[in-house]
Design a protein around this motif. Sequence first.
Motif, PDB file in Angstrom:
ATOM      1  N   ASN A  44      -1.944   4.783  -4.378  1.00 32.74           N
ATOM      2  CA  ASN A  44      -3.281   5.363  -4.584  1.00 32.74           C
ATOM      3  C   ASN A  44      -4.276   4.318  -5.065  1.00 32.74           C
ATOM      4  O   ASN A  44      -5.448   4.330  -4.667  1.00 32.74           O
ATOM      5  CB  ASN A  44      -3.212   6.509  -5.604  1.00 32.74           C
ATOM      6  N   TYR A  45      -3.810   3.390  -5.906  1.00 31.94           N
ATOM      7  CA  TYR A  45      -4.709   2.341  -6.408  1.00 31.94           C
ATOM      8  C   TYR A  45      -5.113   1.389  -5.294  1.00 31.94           C
ATOM      9  O   TYR A  45      -6.272   0.958  -5.218  1.00 31.94           O
ATOM     10  CB  TYR A  45      -4.020   1.584  -7.541  1.00 31.94           C
ATOM     11  N   GLN A  46      -4.139   1.039  -4.397  1.00 27.02           N
ATOM     12  CA  GLN A  46      -4.458   0.152  -3.278  1.00 27.02           C
ATOM     13  C   GLN A  46      -5.368   0.822  -2.261  1.00 27.02           C
ATOM     14  O   GLN A  46      -6.149   0.149  -1.586  1.00 27.02           O
ATOM     15  CB  GLN A  46      -3.158  -0.302  -2.610  1.00 27.02           C
ATOM     16  N   THR A  47      -5.274   2.159  -2.138  1.00 28.76           N
ATOM     17  CA  THR A  47      -6.063   2.880  -1.129  1.00 28.76           C
ATOM     18  C   THR A  47      -7.458   3.245  -1.648  1.00 28.76           C
ATOM     19  O   THR A  47      -8.467   3.018  -0.954  1.00 28.76           O
ATOM     20  CB  THR A  47      -5.331   4.161  -0.698  1.00 28.76           C
ATOM     21  N   TYR A  48      -7.540   3.790  -2.850  1.00 28.57           N
ATOM     22  CA  TYR A  48      -8.810   4.326  -3.365  1.00 28.57           C
ATOM     23  C   TYR A  48      -9.392   3.512  -4.509  1.00 28.57           C
ATOM     24  O   TYR A  48     -10.482   3.826  -5.000  1.00 28.57           O
ATOM     25  CB  TYR A  48      -8.616   5.776  -3.829  1.00 28.57           C
ATOM     26  N   GLY A  49      -8.677   2.508  -4.991  1.00 29.61           N
ATOM     27  CA  GLY A  49      -9.174   1.739  -6.115  1.00 29.61           C
ATOM     28  C   GLY A  49      -8.952   2.484  -7.416  1.00 29.61           C
ATOM     29  O   GLY A  49      -8.012   3.271  -7.569  1.00 29.61           O
ATOM     30  N   ALA A  51     -10.554   4.929  -8.623  1.00 28.33           N
ATOM     31  CA  ALA A  51     -10.698   6.385  -8.480  1.00 28.33           C
ATOM     32  C   ALA A  51      -9.372   7.037  -8.140  1.00 28.33           C
ATOM     33  O   ALA A  51      -9.166   8.218  -8.414  1.00 28.33           O
ATOM     34  CB  ALA A  51     -11.741   6.714  -7.417  1.00 28.33           C
ATOM     35  N   GLY A  52      -8.432   6.275  -7.524  1.00 29.42           N
ATOM     36  CA  GLY A  52      -7.138   6.840  -7.177  1.00 29.42           C
ATOM     37  C   GLY A  52      -6.227   7.057  -8.364  1.00 29.42           C
ATOM     38  O   GLY A  52      -5.187   7.705  -8.237  1.00 29.42           O
ATOM     39  N   LEU A  53      -6.573   6.498  -9.522  1.00 33.50           N
ATOM     40  CA  LEU A  53      -5.766   6.685 -10.724  1.00 33.50           C
ATOM     41  C   LEU A  53      -6.068   7.997 -11.454  1.00 33.50           C
ATOM     42  O   LEU A  53      -5.332   8.382 -12.360  1.00 33.50           O
ATOM     43  CB  LEU A  53      -5.990   5.518 -11.689  1.00 33.50           C
ATOM     44  N   VAL A  54      -7.150   8.679 -11.087  1.00 33.80           N
ATOM     45  CA  VAL A  54      -7.541   9.929 -11.735  1.00 33.80           C
ATOM     46  C   VAL A  54      -6.731  11.069 -11.158  1.00 33.80           C
ATOM     47  O   VAL A  54      -6.633  11.217  -9.930  1.00 33.80           O
ATOM     48  CB  VAL A  54      -9.044  10.192 -11.554  1.00 33.80           C
ATOM     49  N   ASP A  55      -6.142  11.867 -12.036  1.00 33.38           N
ATOM     50  CA  ASP A  55      -5.376  13.030 -11.588  1.00 33.38           C
ATOM     51  C   ASP A  55      -6.321  14.063 -11.002  1.00 33.38           C
ATOM     52  O   ASP A  55      -7.353  14.397 -11.604  1.00 33.38           O
ATOM     53  CB  ASP A  55      -4.603  13.644 -12.754  1.00 33.38           C
TER      54      ASP A  55
END
Length: 349
Positions: A44-49, A51-55
């Motif tokens: 998720n971090y590689q795909t969305y940066g 913002a991908g870490l937010v549940d």
Amino acid sequence: MTTAEKVSRRKLSLLDLAADLSNVSRACKLMGYSRQQFYEIRRNYQTYGSAGLVDRLPGARGPHPNRVEEAVEQAILDHCLAHPSHGPVRVAHELMLKGVQVSSGGVRGVWSRHSLLSKHERFLRLEKSVREQAFELSDEQIRVLERFSPEFRERHIETKHTGDLVAVDTFFVGTLKGVGKVYLQSVIDCYSRYAWGRLYTNKLPVTAVHVLNEDVLPFFEKHNARISTVLSDNGREFCGRPDNHPYELFLQLEEIEHRTTKVRRPQSNGFVERLHRTLLDEHFRIMGRTKWYESLDEMQADLETYLKTYNYNRPHQGRNMLGRTPYTVFIDGLPKNDDSDTEDYKLAA
């Protein structure tokens, strides 16, 4: 910092720790994550940066693709505000005639988002909308409010200084055997509550003039003060044609403004009405049971004795009086450029 931000920082710390240790298993063990969760977080971090870490909560993915347009939703809300008793099918048909295409299910969806599913909720929305509207009151509506609204009934008469407003009234005391009916011509300064009173066997304009001319005006002149306005009811002893009525002519000669209360509204002259109640409770009802009067002069002498106590020695509990005596407030309320003589106060003390 919110809970979501704290979780995002923890996930980022997991990724940094795994990179520093070059060991995913050890980083997951130290941070309390499984390897499956680690790889999902990294993806998720590689795909969305960041913002991908937010549940993301289930269902929080933006509006539904079949949701009605904003213009249609507003048309539904406007219609149910004008016709809160219409059901969803009726609303859909009514809007269709106006060129707005929407199904009954779409209407219910809009109602659900705005908590308007029940007819009662739609009626409450209509009531709230009307209550928030601003409108001008007519003169008749204002009069009705002043008559029935507690907010208007509790208004007070405002006075600025001694003599600014003097209230007068005629009070029926009772019937004295051998004398007849007894009337009290009462006068009170609304600022200081200083009171005057004389007893008569009738209520004529000449008696109303007499108490002013003999008692009230000399007292004001003695303290270099004057009366600006007199407030009375619409009794015949106070009101009449200005060109031939004795009371009206007397006030004109003394350059005193004359105001009258509303018809059948004794509350408009509340100061003197409250004075009558005090005289009844503290003087007339007591003296009438303890002394046998044979003449009006005897009653007048006792009344003057009580008024002296009322004005000079009795602490007053009225509005803005703060327990002071009426004479003290009378002196304090005189205009600053007036020199008052306090000889009578010293004698009374």
